[in-house]
Each structure stands twice: as structure tokens, then as C-alpha cells.
Design a protein around this motif. Sequence first.
Motif, PDB file in Angstrom:
ATOM      1  N   GLY A  26       0.812  -1.219   0.000  1.00  9.72           N
ATOM      2  CA  GLY A  26       0.000   0.000   0.000  1.00  9.72           C
ATOM      3  C   GLY A  26       0.839   1.258   0.000  1.00  9.72           C
ATOM      4  O   GLY A  26       0.306   2.358   0.090  1.00  9.72           O
ATOM      5  N   ASN A  27       2.172   1.111  -0.120  1.00  9.32           N
ATOM      6  CA  ASN A  27       3.042   2.290  -0.172  1.00  9.32           C
ATOM      7  C   ASN A  27       3.282   2.710  -1.625  1.00  9.32           C
ATOM      8  O   ASN A  27       4.420   2.887  -2.063  1.00  9.32           O
ATOM      9  N   ALA A  28       2.176   2.841  -2.354  1.00  8.08           N
ATOM     10  CA  ALA A  28       2.289   3.180  -3.772  1.00  8.08           C
ATOM     11  C   ALA A  28       2.589   4.657  -3.959  1.00  8.08           C
ATOM     12  O   ALA A  28       2.926   5.093  -5.058  1.00  8.08           O
ATOM     13  N   GLY A  29       2.457   5.439  -2.885  1.00 11.29           N
ATOM     14  CA  GLY A  29       2.629   6.884  -3.035  1.00 11.29           C
ATOM     15  C   GLY A  29       1.430   7.458  -3.776  1.00 11.29           C
ATOM     16  O   GLY A  29       0.535   6.733  -4.205  1.00 11.29           O
ATOM     17  N   PRO A  30       1.417   8.791  -3.951  1.00 12.86           N
ATOM     18  CA  PRO A  30       0.251   9.398  -4.605  1.00 12.86           C
ATOM     19  C   PRO A  30       0.145   9.039  -6.088  1.00 12.86           C
ATOM     20  O   PRO A  30       1.157   8.759  -6.737  1.00 12.86           O
TER      21      PRO A  30
ATOM     22  N   ARG B 288      -6.448  -0.824  -0.037  1.00 15.30           N
ATOM     23  CA  ARG B 288      -5.071  -1.160   0.335  1.00 15.30           C
ATOM     24  C   ARG B 288      -4.056  -0.399  -0.529  1.00 15.30           C
ATOM     25  O   ARG B 288      -3.093   0.154  -0.027  1.00 15.30           O
ATOM     26  N   ILE B 289      -4.284  -0.401  -1.836  1.00 16.00           N
ATOM     27  CA  ILE B 289      -3.284   0.192  -2.732  1.00 16.00           C
ATOM     28  C   ILE B 289      -3.476   1.703  -2.814  1.00 16.00           C
ATOM     29  O   ILE B 289      -2.522   2.459  -2.717  1.00 16.00           O
ATOM     30  N   ASN B 290      -4.682   2.130  -3.009  1.00 14.84           N
ATOM     31  CA  ASN B 290      -4.996   3.564  -2.978  1.00 14.84           C
ATOM     32  C   ASN B 290      -6.506   3.707  -2.836  1.00 14.84           C
ATOM     33  O   ASN B 290      -7.253   3.169  -3.648  1.00 14.84           O
ATOM     34  N   PRO B 291      -6.958   4.425  -1.808  1.00 14.68           N
ATOM     35  CA  PRO B 291      -8.410   4.488  -1.566  1.00 14.68           C
ATOM     36  C   PRO B 291      -9.194   5.156  -2.692  1.00 14.68           C
ATOM     37  O   PRO B 291     -10.413   5.006  -2.772  1.00 14.68           O
TER      38      PRO B 291
ATOM     39  N   PRO C   8      -5.671  -0.194   9.697  1.00 15.39           N
ATOM     40  CA  PRO C   8      -5.263   0.143   8.325  1.00 15.39           C
ATOM     41  C   PRO C   8      -3.742   0.243   8.163  1.00 15.39           C
ATOM     42  O   PRO C   8      -3.024   0.552   9.113  1.00 15.39           O
ATOM     43  N   ALA C   9      -3.297  -0.025   6.939  1.00 19.81           N
ATOM     44  CA  ALA C   9      -1.865   0.083   6.653  1.00 19.81           C
ATOM     45  C   ALA C   9      -1.586   1.278   5.756  1.00 19.81           C
ATOM     46  O   ALA C   9      -0.449   1.678   5.592  1.00 19.81           O
ATOM     47  N   GLY C  10      -2.622   1.828   5.174  1.00 23.41           N
ATOM     48  CA  GLY C  10      -2.434   2.871   4.159  1.00 23.41           C
ATOM     49  C   GLY C  10      -2.126   4.230   4.749  1.00 23.41           C
ATOM     50  O   GLY C  10      -1.797   4.353   5.932  1.00 23.41           O
ATOM     51  N   PRO C  11      -2.203   5.267   3.904  1.00 20.43           N
ATOM     52  CA  PRO C  11      -1.883   6.621   4.351  1.00 20.43           C
ATOM     53  C   PRO C  11      -2.792   7.078   5.499  1.00 20.43           C
ATOM     54  O   PRO C  11      -3.947   6.684   5.568  1.00 20.43           O
ATOM     55  N   ILE C  12      -2.231   7.902   6.378  1.00 19.55           N
ATOM     56  CA  ILE C  12      -3.042   8.434   7.494  1.00 19.55           C
ATOM     57  C   ILE C  12      -3.684   9.730   7.020  1.00 19.55           C
ATOM     58  O   ILE C  12      -2.982  10.680   6.666  1.00 19.55           O
TER      59      ILE C  12
ATOM     60  N   THR D  19       2.284   6.505   6.661  1.00 22.82           N
ATOM     61  CA  THR D  19       1.321   5.398   6.767  1.00 22.82           C
ATOM     62  C   THR D  19       1.198   4.875   8.194  1.00 22.82           C
ATOM     63  O   THR D  19       2.081   5.081   9.023  1.00 22.82           O
ATOM     64  N   PHE D  20       0.125   4.145   8.426  1.00 24.99           N
ATOM     65  CA  PHE D  20      -0.059   3.505   9.719  1.00 24.99           C
ATOM     66  C   PHE D  20       1.065   2.504   9.983  1.00 24.99           C
ATOM     67  O   PHE D  20       1.507   2.344  11.110  1.00 24.99           O
ATOM     68  N   GLY D  21       1.481   1.838   8.887  1.00 26.61           N
ATOM     69  CA  GLY D  21       2.507   0.816   9.063  1.00 26.61           C
ATOM     70  C   GLY D  21       3.737   1.352   9.761  1.00 26.61           C
ATOM     71  O   GLY D  21       4.310   0.708  10.650  1.00 26.61           O
ATOM     72  N   ALA D  22       4.134   2.554   9.386  1.00 23.13           N
ATOM     73  CA  ALA D  22       5.344   3.132   9.965  1.00 23.13           C
ATOM     74  C   ALA D  22       5.133   3.556  11.414  1.00 23.13           C
ATOM     75  O   ALA D  22       6.090   3.725  12.157  1.00 23.13           O
TER      76      ALA D  22
END
Length: 810
Positions: free
Chosen positions: A438-442, A471-474, A606-610, A630-633
Motif C-alpha cells: 500500500g506504499n504506492a505513493g500518490p 489497500r493500494i490507494n483508496p 489500516p496500513a495505508g496513508p493516514i 502510513t499507519f505501518g510506519a
Amino acid sequence: MDLNNLPYSLRVLAINISKHIDGEKITQDDLDAIINWKVGNEISFMPTRVIMQDYTGVPLLVDLAEMRSELARRGLNPEKVNPIIQSDLVIDHSIQVDYYGTSYALTLNMKKEFERNEERYKFLKWAQRSFKNLRIIPPGKGIIHQINLEYLSKVINDNNEPEIVIGTDSHTTMIGGLGILGWGVGGLEAEAVMLGEPYHSIVPEVIGVKLEGEIREGVTPTDIVLYITELLRKKGVVGKYVEFFGNSLSKLTIQDRATIANMAPEYGATVGYFPIDEQTVKYLNLTGRDGDKVKKIAMELGIFYNEKEEVKYSDVVEVNLSEIEPSIAGPKNPDERIRFGSLKIERKKKGNIIQDGDVVLAAITSCTNTSNPTVMLGAGILAKKAVELGLRSKPYVKTSLAPGSPVVVKYLKDAGLLPYLEALGFHVVGFGCTTCIGNAGPLIKEVENDIRTYGIEAYAVISGNRNFEGRINPLLKGTFLASPILVVAFAIAGRIDINYEEPIAFDPNGKPVYLRDIWPTLEEINSYMNLAMNPEYYLSQYSTIFKGDENWEKLSVTPSPIYDWPKSTYIVEPPWFKEENEKLEIKKARILLLLGDKITTDHISPAGPISPDSEAGKYLLSLGVKELNTFGARRGNHEVMIRGGFSNPKLKNYLVNKEGGYTIHFPDKREGTVYEIAMQYKKEGVPLVVVAGKQYGSGSSRDWAAKVTALLGIKAVLAESFERIHRSNLVAMGVLPIEIEDWRKLGIKGDELVSIEFNDLNPGSRVRIIFENNERKVETYGILRVNTKTEIEYIKSGGILKYVLEKMIK
Ligand code: SF4
């Protein structure tokens, strides 16, 4: 010990148990249960290695650091806390695709990665220096499962035992391709094993998958795994082992097997196991390990595959490889396989640069496929043919190449194929999970504008294993999984409904180009295969595996037994030992969330962007944090995680009948965010439950999905069925998983008070549940999905961490 006729995977377990019997933690009963294959019996055994990635590994090490702090607070020696078995953490999950489409993308993305993650990486470097038996593989070295496959695994360890690897990542199963029993566990379970506790499980059913027939030209290992995923999901293999055998087993390379074993969580199995055979030996020799020695010991132990031996399985599923056809899977689930070319899209809406059905993100990503030279070389060949015809990727497609190991780039370069991929925008953006996690960036700005302004339904295509909503981009309508070869084709076409009959693009002279014109043949792929199988590549890649780049080496830390918990928004001292253990009682609880089927760990944590508008986002902004990422970080910070619990924009809560992390407080029916309402209930001293449908907690091994559940005050999750890892994570946090009938059929509306009566607390015991309010009363029974006596102890202790710490002190 007679292991004849047992599946090979169970033989590995039996050998492990026989070597670790101590009469206390591991007993003769454990061994008997395996040898006599008593399905459902509880067993204990000792995994030989633990592997972690940084999203799940950081919180695990934070917990260990907190255990040290707690021991010190109690005046005890903090250095009692150390992993006692080899434990490796690969930093692969944090890199994001901020830069792409340039040869500087890798350097720039890594620079940004270090800027964002310095606090976390300093903590990991402290852990590397302070804990024994812990190795950290710094950023830029590759993806956890690919490194595990190509380098870390021994198959048979130095004690001549078959390796059993548990990992804090659900795709640890990938190592099953190499004849190693391995699977994803919750971070909490991994912690217990690292600290010397055995791993507890139940004797599984083993489904044999008999492979027959020839793979057709044009069919890739990705197509095979998507086919198997769909087939086994329909069959129902949750909680079971899957073991591959048959005439065509030998036709699959280790990398093909790894691709198939990787997606075991997607087909629902605990493992996808390929027994050790000549292919294993060949691969080990190729990658600098002693395959012949492994063969000798495996033969002595009776775990070397013998096609003539009759092995018993619980059930057998036949797969004729010749029936498999090129496929994609999506848009929301990995088991939604679609025959390639059969997807139809209605193009209703048009924006300035895109329209409905366009592909706006094409990523060659993920350990699932980038570990496989067949599809990676294939992607390069297709790119070469396309570029030579004058084709390019569509300008609105964000393209990226993130292999799981630098070896891939070496062979693509030597094959002369990398420049063609780059000509289509597939420059290397990182050696890590990137888009897959999910860290595809914008997305490209104009694309984002079109989606937001005109509501365009656009898609991503990735060579990964998961495509859950958001997951990949909302902003995307969905994501399709496909081979790296097809990912490149989709980037050129720029739309999702391509097929064999119609041109995918036009050359500069207006001549139509069909997919068949550029598709790589097996002969072409094989002509480069010797480059991908060059042992020197593997040796040079892994000679410096534990040494980071200059960014890593620059991080300065002082080794000390106790972490000093500096002020940070990434790493915060967790509260696990500060809260008193509560009485196990659920009376007049409120339903915090009423959920449907297939709630994933991405929905829960969630793992995606906050988002800046979310509870977590607002909290971080209030602390002066400039970049939310992201939440992951942020998984080292429980305050952020709890605010992010159940906040996925795609999570639908039937209490409010809408998506996005909202719920209702009863009895006043006030609507608010899940965090806000949960905290109100906490203040009022009201216990909470979650009610959900089937396959609750599918997805990843993320223990935060269970940790936030506990932190929000949820005492039990009542669901129709649970996915394996999340169920055990809930138990490890002291939250009760209880299986109930479909709440829709029971007539539950969500405004009832819930009471649960426990007559006895035993594995699998029946509990009475009463849902009631002024209008209705529903009485039902549920099954306590606490599987073992040890798990009951975890529940009684208030979770695994308290259980282990108390044992350590005694
Ligand atoms: Fe990373 Fe994706 Fe592999 Fe998981 S499956 S380890 S997120 S690349």
C-alpha cells in the motif's frame, strides 16, 4: 519412529517434536498426536527460526524492550529478555514510491525513507546491538520472503533438524516452496517463541494437491497461483495444510513453487508445502548452500520426496496444469479470478485525461512474483518487443519496478532488458514491499483530480498477492493482480479490459499492436535463464546483507540493556504492564461495531496513508507532525494505532449503515468515530463486543489488529468464522473469539445489550449469549474459539505478554 505414509509436512513436525521432547513443555503425547495423525489434537513444538519485517517487527521489539523496562522497574535483570532462537528482521515495508519514472527514483525514495523513519531505524539499530540472537537486515537489501528464500534458509539447520520458520508476516508460507515448514504468526506468538515458549497448534488436516499435466505456452506461474487460489478457496482449506505432490511436481522450479506457496494465506491454508526434492537440491546449490548435504540428511530423516511412496492425505484435489489459462484476479479479492480478456467495462464517465476503466497504476511489485525469473524476464522481453515497435506506457499510468532482491536487477541488466523496462517507466523504485503493502505513493496529480472531480472508476494492476479495498490507494475503484508480464502490457494499454482479439495499442504509424505480437515465448524466456541462475549474483548480493548503506551506517545509537524511550511519535512506550488484569466477565456489553463478511486486518488496523481528517491524523497534527505517512510506519506508537482502529474508509459498519470508521453510542444514538465512541464507553465502564460475519480477520499477521481491539475496550469478537492468525492474535491479547450463527439470521440489530455466560473456560467450550433490549431478546450459543489449554492461560493472564513475563519472573 514410523513416519511412513504421513504427509511430508507432518513428518517435519514429528521430527521437530521428537528432538525437543522434554516431558514438560513438549511431551510424548505431542509426538503421538502427530504420528497417529489425531486431527484436532493440541500439539506443542519448537520452531527453529523467527523472521520478521519492520511493520510487525518494530512493535514486537518494542514489546521486548518494554519487558526489559518492566523487569528493571521490578528490580530484576532486564537482560533476561533476549530471543533464544535465531531471529531476523528485514526492513522492507517502509519504502514508498514517491519518485518513479527516473533512474534516480531508487536513491530518492531511499533518502526519503530514511528521513521518515530515522526514529524507527535508530530503535532497530539499538535492538540489533542490545539483543542477542537478533539480526537486522537494513533497508535496500530486499523483501523478507525473497531474502529468506535466496539466502537465510538452510532447510536443514546446524543441528540436523528440518527448519520450521515462523514469521510475523502472513506470507512466510512462501518458504514452503523450498521444503521448509513456515507460516505467519501474530507478533505476540512470535514473541513468546523467541522467549523460549513452544508454539502451540492443533494437528491439522492435510489436503494433497496432485499436480498433473503440462503447463501451456503463454501460461505463467502467476496464472497457476491465481487458479489454485480460486480452486482452494472454493474447496475450503482454512486451518489446513496444503501439500503438493504428483507427476508434475518436478516440472515446477523452486521459484514457481515459492510463488504458489506465497499465496497460501490467500487460498486460506496454514501452509502450502512442497516436499524437498531434486529441485530443492539444485536451487540450494545454485544459491551458495549445500544442497547435497541437505539431500543426504533429508533422505535419512525420511523427508525427501519419493514419488512412488503412497502418502495419505485428508483429501486430494487434482490440478491439471494444462487446463490453466492466463488470468487476472480482482477487483477486491485475490480469489476473484477472471480469465484474461473476459473483463467488460462500461465507460460512462470521462475526465480530462482518464475515463472509466483506465489503469492508472501499474506496479511490478511483491515477493510473490518478483522472486520468479520466468515472469520477470518475461516482463523484460515484452517490454523490449513493445519498445522496438515504438510503444510507450500511457502517460497517466504511474509505473514502478520494485524487485524483492537486487539479484533481479543484476540479471535484467545483464540480459539487456532493464533499459526497455525503463523506457516504459518501470525504473527501479526500491528493493522492498512498496505498492504491494500500500506504499504506492500518490497517483499522478491530474489523475487524482479526475477521480475526485468526475468520479472516474480507475484501476491499479500489480504483480502482488493482495488487493483488498483501499489497500493500494483508496481513490481507486479496484486493483487487479496479474503477472509482471501483464502489468507491463496494462501500462502500455492504459485500460483494464484488454484482450487477445483487439489491439492493445497502436505503433507510431498507426498500425495496431496485439498482445500476441509482443508476448514472450517460453523459448525466449529460457534463453536468458542461465543469467538468472548465476550463483555469483547470489553470493555477491548476500555478502554484505547485514551491512546497510551509508544512511544506515550513519545512524548513531548507544547500546544499552534498557531502551531510554526518547520522545518520538514513532516509538512510544506501550502500556501493556501498566493496566491491571480485569475480571473475565462480559455482562451488558454494547456492540461497538456490526460488521459484514471478510473483514480484513486492513479494515481493523489500516496500513495505508493516514488521513489528516482521521482521529490518528488529527492527533499527529496536534503533536506538530508535518508528514503523516502510513499507519505501518507508526506501529511503534500505540496512541496512533488505537485512533486508527477500525477507521479504514472502506469499512462498513451496519450500525450507521455507512463506510469510514463511524459508529453509534447507545442508548443516546450519538454518532461519532469508532475511537471517540469507544473512549466514551470506556469512561462509562461499559464493556464492548464486535459482531461480524464470516472470515473475520483475514489478511495479514498484523498483531495491531488485535492490539487495537483490546485497547478500544473490546472484550470479545462474535463472528461466524475467524481467520487463523487473527484469531490467535485476539487470544494473545486476551480478547475472546466466539463463533456464532449469522447475526442477520439471528435478527440482531446492534442496539442490544450483550451478556455472555461462561460455565467453564475450556478450549472450544459452548457459551450462552443473550442479546436483549426493551424490544427483543435473542438467546443463542457460541463456540469459544480458544483452541488450546495454553491459550486459555493467556486469556486468564490478560494476554500472552503478561503470561510470559510472569513465567520469566517465577
Ligand atoms: Fe511485502 Fe507484499 Fe511480500 Fe508482504 S507480500 S512481504 S507486503 S512484498
